[in-house]
Scaffold this active site. Structure first.
Site, PDB file in Angstrom:
ATOM      1  N   GLY A 114       0.805  -1.224   0.000  1.00  0.00           N
ATOM      2  CA  GLY A 114       0.000   0.000   0.000  1.00  0.00           C
ATOM      3  C   GLY A 114       0.833   1.267   0.000  1.00  0.00           C
ATOM      4  N   LEU A 115       2.154   1.145  -0.196  1.00  0.00           N
ATOM      5  CA  LEU A 115       3.005   2.340  -0.222  1.00  0.00           C
ATOM      6  C   LEU A 115       3.392   2.750  -1.643  1.00  0.00           C
ATOM      7  CD1 LEU A 115       5.370   1.910   2.866  1.00  0.00           C
ATOM      8  CD2 LEU A 115       3.288   3.252   2.661  1.00  0.00           C
ATOM      9  N   GLY A 116       2.756   2.140  -2.624  1.00  0.00           N
ATOM     10  CA  GLY A 116       2.951   2.604  -4.005  1.00  0.00           C
ATOM     11  C   GLY A 116       4.272   2.175  -4.619  1.00  0.00           C
ATOM     12  N   SER A 117       4.809   1.016  -4.220  1.00  0.00           N
ATOM     13  CA  SER A 117       6.140   0.635  -4.727  1.00  0.00           C
ATOM     14  C   SER A 117       6.140   0.505  -6.250  1.00  0.00           C
ATOM     15  CB  SER A 117       6.629  -0.659  -4.079  1.00  0.00           C
ATOM     16  OG  SER A 117       5.823  -1.731  -4.489  1.00  0.00           O
ATOM     17  N   ALA A 119       4.252   1.975  -8.560  1.00  0.00           N
ATOM     18  CA  ALA A 119       4.184   3.282  -9.225  1.00  0.00           C
ATOM     19  C   ALA A 119       5.487   4.051  -9.022  1.00  0.00           C
ATOM     20  CB  ALA A 119       3.006   4.093  -8.680  1.00  0.00           C
ATOM     21  N   ASP A 161      -2.285   6.580  -7.270  1.00  0.00           N
ATOM     22  CA  ASP A 161      -0.882   6.289  -6.933  1.00  0.00           C
ATOM     23  C   ASP A 161       0.077   6.981  -7.894  1.00  0.00           C
ATOM     24  OD1 ASP A 161      -1.988   4.612  -5.050  1.00  0.00           O
ATOM     25  OD2 ASP A 161      -0.680   2.917  -5.491  1.00  0.00           O
TER      26      ASP A 161
HETATM   27  O1  PMV Z   1      -1.848   0.787  -3.884  1.00  0.00           O
HETATM   28  P1  PMV Z   1      -2.714   0.823  -2.682  1.00  0.00           P
HETATM   29  O2  PMV Z   1      -2.812  -0.454  -1.952  1.00  0.00           O
HETATM   30  O3  PMV Z   1      -2.461   2.028  -1.838  1.00  0.00           O
HETATM   31  O4  PMV Z   1      -4.226   1.001  -3.178  1.00  0.00           O
HETATM   32  C1  PMV Z   1      -4.610   2.029  -4.022  1.00  0.00           C
HETATM   33  C2  PMV Z   1      -5.914   2.537  -3.600  1.00  0.00           C
HETATM   34  C3  PMV Z   1      -7.156   1.825  -4.071  1.00  0.00           C
HETATM   35  O5  PMV Z   1      -8.181   2.798  -3.929  1.00  0.00           O
HETATM   36  C4  PMV Z   1      -7.475   0.622  -3.214  1.00  0.00           C
HETATM   37  C5  PMV Z   1      -7.064   1.371  -5.517  1.00  0.00           C
HETATM   38  C6  PMV Z   1      -7.034   2.512  -6.524  1.00  0.00           C
HETATM   39  O6  PMV Z   1      -6.786   2.201  -7.701  1.00  0.00           O
HETATM   40  O7  PMV Z   1      -7.288   3.669  -6.195  1.00  0.00           O
END
Ligand code: PMV
Length: 336
Positions: A114-117, A119, A161
């Site tokens: 969830g920290l955008g690795s 991207a 992201d």
């Molecule tokens: O990459 P993550 O795990 O921070 O998730 C992105 C956020 C979501 O809303 C779950 C997906 C999205 O495409 O916005």
């Protein structure tokens, strides 16, 4: 002309609106400059273009990467933008021969947390390729190219992201709409707590999609609630009153939890942070593992960090959400 070049990109956290943002509601996200992905581009004496990413277990010629490989895709898209496509492109009508390049990638950002690795790695690669081609790209163009790889990582990503990471500034993001500035007159601190449980965003997004299809009215109501919170949070941030975020953050945590993407590990870390004096706490990102965030002050940060580690987080990271952006070239954005 091709020269050696290096570029970095930060991680990110979502403060408000994860999942709802996929369905057109707003999200607030911020870069995390304390963890970075870095790409360097150098001439490849062996010829051809090769991707070397030891953290990801990659060491292959670009030509050997399958068509649906996220980094192969973003490298091909960036090269087409920078060196032209057969038949030309609106921004670059000619075609130049591709240089022989070694693209090395390293990252401190935990994968699938969830920290955008994904991207961040893609952003670092695009920027390094652009610098090496002597053609720096605008943040908007970087974000658009990185979105190509996000689609392969995430399925149907909102684009939050790639946007927050390419623009390197806190954002109020609505899918498909031009980005407007999010001003942060009073910076505030977050502690990011890692559950240590890897959770690919794609699976979390798909799980919410299935649940939304099975019960659209209930999920639309949850997304609407998330929108109200994101709007109120924007008011608190832009009004210079980050302490007003505390209850909003706690409330926002309940929504992805109701969507079924919280886990016992996330609940334990959120409860530990609150008990140790965090103002508010919530899961951040796709959920089902990954990270949570807690609002702290300089006074409460050490105790909250200790509590997260004691509750099982393998890492906890303090970050500042502030008005700053990358030191080199902030992109002016229209005021909100
Ligand atoms: O990459 P993550 O795990 O921070 O998730 C992105 C956020 C979501 O809303 C779950 C997906 C999205 O495409 O916005």
């Amino acid at each position: 002309m091709t020269r050696s070049a290096t570029a970095s990109a930060p991680g990110k956290v979502i403060l408000f609106g994860e999942h709802a943002v996929v369905y057109g509601r707003p999200a607030i996200a911020a870069p995390v400059m304390g963890v970075q992905a870095t790409a360097s581009v150098t001439p490849n004496p062996a010829g051809g273009i090769r991707l070397l990413a030891p953290d990801l277990g990659e060491d292959q010629p670009l030509a050997a990467l399958p068509a649906d490989h996220p980094l192969g895709t973003v490298i091909r898209a960036a090269l087409a933008e920078l060196y032209g496509r057969p038949g030309g492109s609106p921004s670059h009508p000619g075609v130049s021969p591709l240089p022989d390049l070694l693209i090395r990638v390293t990252s401190e950002i935990p994968i699938a947390s969830g920290l955008g690795s994904g991207a961040a790695i893609a952003t670092a690669i695009v920027r390094a390729l652009a610098l090496s081609a002597g053609r720096p790209l605008a943040d908007e163009e970087v974000s658009r190219l990185v979105y190509q790889s996000e689609k392969l990582y995430h399925g149907a990503p909102s684009g939050v992201d790639n946007t927050v990471i390419a623009f390197r500034r806190p954002v109020y993001f609505v899918r498909g709409q031009p980005l407007t500035a999010l001003t942060v007159p009073v910076p505030f601190h977050l502690v990011i707590g890692d559950t240590g449980v890897a959770s690919p965003t794609k699976l979390a997004v798909e799980a919410v999609r299935r649940a939304w299809e099975a019960g659209p009215a209930r999920y639309e109501a949850l997304f609407d609630e998330a929108e109200q919170l994101a709007r109120a949070a924007r008011g608190a941030i832009e009004g210079g009153e980050p302490q007003r975020l505390d209850p909003l953050m706690d409330h926002n945590h309940a929504l992805p939890a109701e969507m079924g993407v919280s886990t016992p590990e996330l609940e334990r870390l959120v409860a530990a942070a609150r008990a140790a004096g965090a103002g508010g706490a919530k899961l951040s990102g796709g959920g089902r593992g990954g990270n949570m965030i807690a609002l702290v002050t300089e006074t409460t940060a050490p105790a909250v960090t200790r509590a997260l580690l004691a509750a099982g987080a393998p890492h906890a990271l303090l970050t500042l959400v502030g008005p700053w952006t990358h030191p080199s070239h902030p992109t002016p954005l229209p005021p909100s």
